[in-house]
Scaffold this motif. Structure first.
Motif, PDB file in Angstrom:
ATOM      1  N   PRO A  49       0.839  -1.205   0.000  1.00 17.09           N
ATOM      2  CA  PRO A  49       0.000   0.000   0.000  1.00 17.09           C
ATOM      3  C   PRO A  49       0.876   1.259   0.000  1.00 17.09           C
ATOM      4  CG  PRO A  49      -0.806  -1.573   1.620  1.00 17.09           C
ATOM      5  CD  PRO A  49       0.529  -2.083   1.139  1.00 17.09           C
ATOM      6  N   SER A  50       0.559   2.197  -0.862  1.00 10.81           N
ATOM      7  CA  SER A  50       1.409   3.381  -1.022  1.00 10.81           C
ATOM      8  C   SER A  50       1.539   4.202   0.253  1.00 10.81           C
ATOM      9  CB  SER A  50       0.911   4.256  -2.168  1.00 10.81           C
ATOM     10  OG  SER A  50      -0.403   4.704  -1.916  1.00 10.81           O
ATOM     11  N   ASP A  51       0.472   4.287   1.056  1.00  8.60           N
ATOM     12  CA  ASP A  51       0.599   5.098   2.276  1.00  8.60           C
ATOM     13  C   ASP A  51       1.542   4.449   3.278  1.00  8.60           C
ATOM     14  OD1 ASP A  51      -1.280   3.100   2.830  1.00  8.60           O
ATOM     15  OD2 ASP A  51      -2.639   4.431   3.925  1.00  8.60           O
ATOM     16  N   LEU A  52       1.551   3.126   3.359  1.00 13.14           N
ATOM     17  CA  LEU A  52       2.493   2.435   4.241  1.00 13.14           C
ATOM     18  C   LEU A  52       3.918   2.666   3.739  1.00 13.14           C
ATOM     19  CD1 LEU A  52       2.109  -0.942   5.931  1.00 13.14           C
ATOM     20  CD2 LEU A  52       4.234  -0.442   4.759  1.00 13.14           C
ATOM     21  N   TRP A  53       4.138   2.517   2.435  1.00 15.34           N
ATOM     22  CA  TRP A  53       5.463   2.756   1.876  1.00 15.34           C
ATOM     23  C   TRP A  53       5.920   4.184   2.129  1.00 15.34           C
ATOM     24  CZ3 TRP A  53       9.901   0.897   0.634  1.00 15.34           C
ATOM     25  CH2 TRP A  53      10.796   1.679  -0.064  1.00 15.34           C
ATOM     26  N   ASP A  54       5.027   5.159   1.920  1.00 19.31           N
ATOM     27  CA  ASP A  54       5.399   6.561   2.120  1.00 19.31           C
ATOM     28  C   ASP A  54       5.888   6.820   3.539  1.00 19.31           C
ATOM     29  OD1 ASP A  54       4.727   7.129  -0.505  1.00 19.31           O
ATOM     30  OD2 ASP A  54       2.767   7.978  -0.004  1.00 19.31           O
ATOM     31  N   VAL A  55       5.162   6.319   4.520  1.00 13.65           N
ATOM     32  CA  VAL A  55       5.544   6.530   5.920  1.00 13.65           C
ATOM     33  C   VAL A  55       6.856   5.810   6.228  1.00 13.65           C
ATOM     34  CG1 VAL A  55       4.879   6.099   8.326  1.00 13.65           C
ATOM     35  CG2 VAL A  55       3.183   6.941   6.692  1.00 13.65           C
ATOM     36  N   TRP A  56       6.960   4.545   5.816  1.00 13.03           N
ATOM     37  CA  TRP A  56       8.157   3.751   6.111  1.00 13.03           C
ATOM     38  C   TRP A  56       9.391   4.340   5.431  1.00 13.03           C
ATOM     39  CZ3 TRP A  56      12.062   1.150   3.775  1.00 13.03           C
ATOM     40  CH2 TRP A  56      12.828   0.316   4.599  1.00 13.03           C
ATOM     41  N   SER A  57       9.267   4.672   4.156  1.00  8.22           N
ATOM     42  CA  SER A  57      10.436   5.160   3.414  1.00  8.22           C
ATOM     43  C   SER A  57      10.908   6.520   3.927  1.00  8.22           C
ATOM     44  CB  SER A  57      10.157   5.210   1.909  1.00  8.22           C
ATOM     45  OG  SER A  57       9.126   6.115   1.617  1.00  8.22           O
ATOM     46  N   LYS A  58       9.994   7.373   4.365  1.00  9.49           N
ATOM     47  CA  LYS A  58      10.409   8.655   4.949  1.00  9.49           C
ATOM     48  C   LYS A  58      11.131   8.438   6.268  1.00  9.49           C
ATOM     49  CE  LYS A  58       6.964  11.414   2.650  1.00  9.49           C
ATOM     50  NZ  LYS A  58       5.575  11.852   2.686  1.00  9.49           N
ATOM     51  N   ALA A  59      10.656   7.495   7.074  1.00  9.23           N
ATOM     52  CA  ALA A  59      11.281   7.209   8.363  1.00  9.23           C
ATOM     53  C   ALA A  59      12.670   6.586   8.199  1.00  9.23           C
ATOM     54  CB  ALA A  59      10.395   6.272   9.189  1.00  9.23           C
ATOM     55  N   HIS A  60      12.911   5.936   7.070  1.00 10.58           N
ATOM     56  CA  HIS A  60      14.181   5.239   6.846  1.00 10.58           C
ATOM     57  C   HIS A  60      14.998   5.841   5.706  1.00 10.58           C
ATOM     58  CE1 HIS A  60      11.748   2.389   9.126  1.00 10.58           C
ATOM     59  NE2 HIS A  60      12.890   1.996   9.615  1.00 10.58           N
ATOM     60  N   ALA A  61      14.691   7.065   5.324  1.00  6.79           N
ATOM     61  CA  ALA A  61      15.321   7.709   4.166  1.00  6.79           C
ATOM     62  C   ALA A  61      16.837   7.820   4.289  1.00  6.79           C
ATOM     63  CB  ALA A  61      14.716   9.089   3.929  1.00  6.79           C
ATOM     64  N   GLU A  62      17.355   7.927   5.485  1.00  8.40           N
ATOM     65  CA  GLU A  62      18.799   8.110   5.670  1.00  8.40           C
ATOM     66  C   GLU A  62      19.536   6.798   5.926  1.00  8.40           C
ATOM     67  OE1 GLU A  62      20.374  10.992   5.063  1.00  8.40           O
ATOM     68  OE2 GLU A  62      18.383  11.665   4.454  1.00  8.40           O
ATOM     69  N   THR A  63      18.858   5.681   5.810  1.00  7.83           N
ATOM     70  CA  THR A  63      19.510   4.387   6.033  1.00  7.83           C
ATOM     71  C   THR A  63      20.117   3.860   4.737  1.00  7.83           C
ATOM     72  OG1 THR A  63      17.556   3.040   5.545  1.00  7.83           O
ATOM     73  CG2 THR A  63      17.787   3.841   7.817  1.00  7.83           C
ATOM     74  N   PRO A  64      21.085   2.947   4.849  1.00  4.01           N
ATOM     75  CA  PRO A  64      21.670   2.351   3.639  1.00  4.01           C
ATOM     76  C   PRO A  64      20.634   1.624   2.779  1.00  4.01           C
ATOM     77  CG  PRO A  64      23.058   1.904   5.531  1.00  4.01           C
ATOM     78  CD  PRO A  64      21.793   2.529   6.048  1.00  4.01           C
ATOM     79  N   LEU A  65      19.566   1.125   3.383  1.00  2.00           N
ATOM     80  CA  LEU A  65      18.540   0.433   2.601  1.00  2.00           C
ATOM     81  C   LEU A  65      18.010   1.307   1.481  1.00  2.00           C
ATOM     82  CD1 LEU A  65      16.485  -1.298   5.425  1.00  2.00           C
ATOM     83  CD2 LEU A  65      18.072  -2.383   3.821  1.00  2.00           C
ATOM     84  N   ILE A  66      17.741   2.554   1.773  1.00  3.32           N
ATOM     85  CA  ILE A  66      17.215   3.496   0.785  1.00  3.32           C
ATOM     86  C   ILE A  66      18.356   4.153   0.014  1.00  3.32           C
ATOM     87  CG2 ILE A  66      15.870   5.610   0.442  1.00  3.32           C
ATOM     88  CD1 ILE A  66      14.111   3.324   1.369  1.00  3.32           C
ATOM     89  N   LYS A  67      19.365   4.649   0.723  1.00  6.20           N
ATOM     90  CA  LYS A  67      20.452   5.381   0.075  1.00  6.20           C
ATOM     91  C   LYS A  67      21.233   4.539  -0.925  1.00  6.20           C
ATOM     92  CE  LYS A  67      21.576   9.182   2.966  1.00  6.20           C
ATOM     93  NZ  LYS A  67      22.681   9.889   3.591  1.00  6.20           N
ATOM     94  N   LYS A  68      21.412   3.256  -0.627  1.00  2.00           N
ATOM     95  CA  LYS A  68      22.177   2.382  -1.519  1.00  2.00           C
ATOM     96  C   LYS A  68      21.286   1.622  -2.497  1.00  2.00           C
ATOM     97  CE  LYS A  68      26.156   1.794   1.443  1.00  2.00           C
ATOM     98  NZ  LYS A  68      27.097   0.824   2.037  1.00  2.00           N
ATOM     99  N   ARG A  69      20.005   1.956  -2.527  1.00  2.00           N
ATOM    100  CA  ARG A  69      19.019   1.376  -3.460  1.00  2.00           C
ATOM    101  C   ARG A  69      18.830  -0.127  -3.263  1.00  2.00           C
ATOM    102  NH1 ARG A  69      22.232   3.832  -8.271  1.00  2.00           N
ATOM    103  NH2 ARG A  69      23.226   1.934  -7.665  1.00  2.00           N
ATOM    104  N   ILE A  70      18.979  -0.587  -2.027  1.00  2.00           N
ATOM    105  CA  ILE A  70      18.736  -1.994  -1.710  1.00  2.00           C
ATOM    106  C   ILE A  70      17.234  -2.252  -1.672  1.00  2.00           C
ATOM    107  CG2 ILE A  70      19.031  -3.745   0.100  1.00  2.00           C
ATOM    108  CD1 ILE A  70      21.726  -2.270   0.747  1.00  2.00           C
ATOM    109  N   VAL A  71      16.481  -1.234  -1.280  1.00  2.00           N
ATOM    110  CA  VAL A  71      15.015  -1.274  -1.281  1.00  2.00           C
ATOM    111  C   VAL A  71      14.532  -0.017  -2.012  1.00  2.00           C
ATOM    112  CG1 VAL A  71      12.936  -1.305   0.163  1.00  2.00           C
ATOM    113  CG2 VAL A  71      14.974  -2.518   0.918  1.00  2.00           C
ATOM    114  N   PHE A  72      13.590  -0.177  -2.938  1.00  2.00           N
ATOM    115  CA  PHE A  72      13.053   0.956  -3.696  1.00  2.00           C
ATOM    116  C   PHE A  72      11.596   0.669  -4.042  1.00  2.00           C
ATOM    117  CE2 PHE A  72      14.351  -1.961  -7.031  1.00  2.00           C
ATOM    118  CZ  PHE A  72      13.278  -1.899  -7.903  1.00  2.00           C
ATOM    119  N   ALA A  73      10.876   1.703  -4.462  1.00  2.00           N
ATOM    120  CA  ALA A  73       9.484   1.526  -4.898  1.00  2.00           C
ATOM    121  C   ALA A  73       9.255   2.261  -6.211  1.00  2.00           C
ATOM    122  CB  ALA A  73       8.524   2.060  -3.843  1.00  2.00           C
ATOM    123  N   GLU A  74       8.357   1.693  -7.000  1.00  2.00           N
ATOM    124  CA  GLU A  74       7.906   2.316  -8.243  1.00  2.00           C
ATOM    125  C   GLU A  74       6.383   2.215  -8.295  1.00  2.00           C
ATOM    126  OE1 GLU A  74       9.402   4.048 -10.462  1.00  2.00           O
ATOM    127  OE2 GLU A  74      11.500   3.630 -10.056  1.00  2.00           O
TER     128      GLU A  74
END
Length: 112
Positions: A49-74
């Motif tokens: 669900p996009s709202d769950l992703w939005d909240v989670w990804s904002k909370a983890h935006a500075e982690t290697p998971l997001i910064k290194k593109r290990i986890v992404f959404a389209e």
């Protein structure tokens, strides 16, 4: 986020070997990882669900998971598949070691 996770789904790619559990409040989604039955570019793909992703990804935006593109959404599965193929070279640091490559402090045993 409302009482239930909702919103248009996004497709999330996860390159971790065993996937990842996204938790937002009482809601959770288990992402497929590189061990999924269908993997593209090393990523398992999961509808979230996009709202769950939005909240989670904002909370983890500075982690290697997001910064290194290990986890992404389209927004669509087709876009996620394309991005996964483009990012095939992304490394998580959890890849298996090759016995033929030299690694610091690791030596191949000779047969005997």
């Amino acid at each position: 986020m409302s009482g239930t996770a909702s919103g248009n789904p996004v497709t999330v790619g996860c390159k971790l070997p065993n996937g990842l559990t996204l938790r937002v409040g009482e809601h959770k989604v288990i992402l497929s990882g590189a061990n999924a039955s269908r993997v593209i570019g090393g990523y398992g793909l999961t509808s979230v669900p996009s709202d769950l992703w939005d909240v989670w990804s904002k909370a983890h935006a500075e982690t290697p998971l997001i910064k290194k593109r290990i986890v992404f959404a389209e927004a669509t599965t087709a876009k996620a598949e394309g991005r996964a193929k483009e990012q095939e070279a992304v490394k998580t640091g959890l890849e298996p070691l090759s016995p033929d490559d030299s690694h610091k402090g690791v030596e191949k045993l000779s047969g005997g």
